[in-house]
Design a protein around this motif. Structure first.
Motif, PDB file in Angstrom:
ATOM      1  N   TYR A   1       1.793   6.417  -6.898  1.00  0.00           N
ATOM      2  CA  TYR A   1       0.587   7.328  -7.200  1.00  0.00           C
ATOM      3  C   TYR A   1       1.029   9.269  -6.909  1.00  0.00           C
ATOM      4  N   LYS A   2       1.726   9.492  -5.891  1.00  0.00           N
ATOM      5  CA  LYS A   2       1.786  10.647  -5.312  1.00  0.00           C
ATOM      6  C   LYS A   2       2.869  11.108  -6.217  1.00  0.00           C
ATOM      7  N   ARG A   3       3.856  10.517  -6.708  1.00  0.00           N
ATOM      8  CA  ARG A   3       5.081  10.526  -7.589  1.00  0.00           C
ATOM      9  C   ARG A   3       4.227  11.205  -9.281  1.00  0.00           C
ATOM     10  N   ALA A   4       2.812  10.319  -9.820  1.00  0.00           N
ATOM     11  CA  ALA A   4       2.675  10.466 -10.890  1.00  0.00           C
ATOM     12  C   ALA A   4       2.036  11.883 -10.643  1.00  0.00           C
ATOM     13  N   LEU A   5       0.946  12.352  -9.725  1.00  0.00           N
ATOM     14  CA  LEU A   5       0.364  13.545  -9.409  1.00  0.00           C
ATOM     15  C   LEU A   5       1.355  14.420  -9.305  1.00  0.00           C
ATOM     16  N   GLY A   6       2.577  14.510  -9.084  1.00  0.00           N
ATOM     17  CA  GLY A   6       3.943  15.740  -8.759  1.00  0.00           C
ATOM     18  C   GLY A   6       3.844  16.059  -7.261  1.00  0.00           C
ATOM     19  N   MET A   7       3.470  15.134  -6.358  1.00  0.00           N
ATOM     20  CA  MET A   7       3.241  15.652  -4.908  1.00  0.00           C
ATOM     21  C   MET A   7       4.516  15.329  -4.298  1.00  0.00           C
TER      22      MET A   7
ATOM     23  N   GLN B   1       0.806  -1.227   0.009  1.00  0.00           N
ATOM     24  CA  GLN B   1      -0.510  -0.295  -0.419  1.00  0.00           C
ATOM     25  C   GLN B   1       0.944   1.125  -0.323  1.00  0.00           C
ATOM     26  N   GLU B   2       1.750   0.912   1.132  1.00  0.00           N
ATOM     27  CA  GLU B   2       2.867   2.620   0.883  1.00  0.00           C
ATOM     28  C   GLU B   2       3.490   2.418  -0.616  1.00  0.00           C
ATOM     29  N   SER B   3       3.674   1.526  -0.525  1.00  0.00           N
ATOM     30  CA  SER B   3       4.617   1.405  -1.925  1.00  0.00           C
ATOM     31  C   SER B   3       3.216   2.624  -3.412  1.00  0.00           C
ATOM     32  N   LEU B   4       2.695   1.537  -3.386  1.00  0.00           N
ATOM     33  CA  LEU B   4       1.231   2.163  -4.336  1.00  0.00           C
ATOM     34  C   LEU B   4       1.348   3.540  -4.511  1.00  0.00           C
ATOM     35  N   LEU B   5       1.075   3.756  -2.749  1.00  0.00           N
ATOM     36  CA  LEU B   5       0.542   5.502  -2.314  1.00  0.00           C
ATOM     37  C   LEU B   5       1.522   6.283  -3.154  1.00  0.00           C
TER      38      LEU B   5
END
Length: 91
Positions: A85-91, A78-82
């Motif tokens: 996803y955050k990197r994909a959104l530029g967060m 879950q942490e890896s996916l999070l």
């Protein structure tokens, strides 16, 4: 407070193919457990209120409790996916 109907005092015969004592016992056990669950939920709310008044973030505590219920591999996934996803959104 909810009203708990007392089911004692009824005969112990079979009615319509149903064992009345067994049915009564089952219902009474569920009623007792529901009352215990209400009491426990109230106790948990009190603990969270204490934690909040001590300066802890209750939402974060609840998140940690949820994590403690999971397997380490599930948490890691879950942490890896999070992170992805955050990197994909530029967060």
């Amino acid at each position: 407070m909810t009203h708990t109907t007392d089911l004692t005092g009824h005969n112990s015969e079979s009615v319509g193919g149903i064992a009345a004592d067994r049915l009564r016992s089952t219902i009474e056990r569920v009623q007792r457990l529901e009352e215990e669950r209400k009491a426990l939920a109230s106790d948990i709310r009190d603990i969270f209120a204490e934690a909040k008044s001590a300066g802890f973030d209750v939402k974060t505590i609840k998140h940690i409790i949820a994590l403690l219920k999971k397997e380490p591999s599930e948490i890691e996934e879950q942490e890896s996916l999070l992170d992805i996803y955050k990197r994909a959104l530029g967060m």
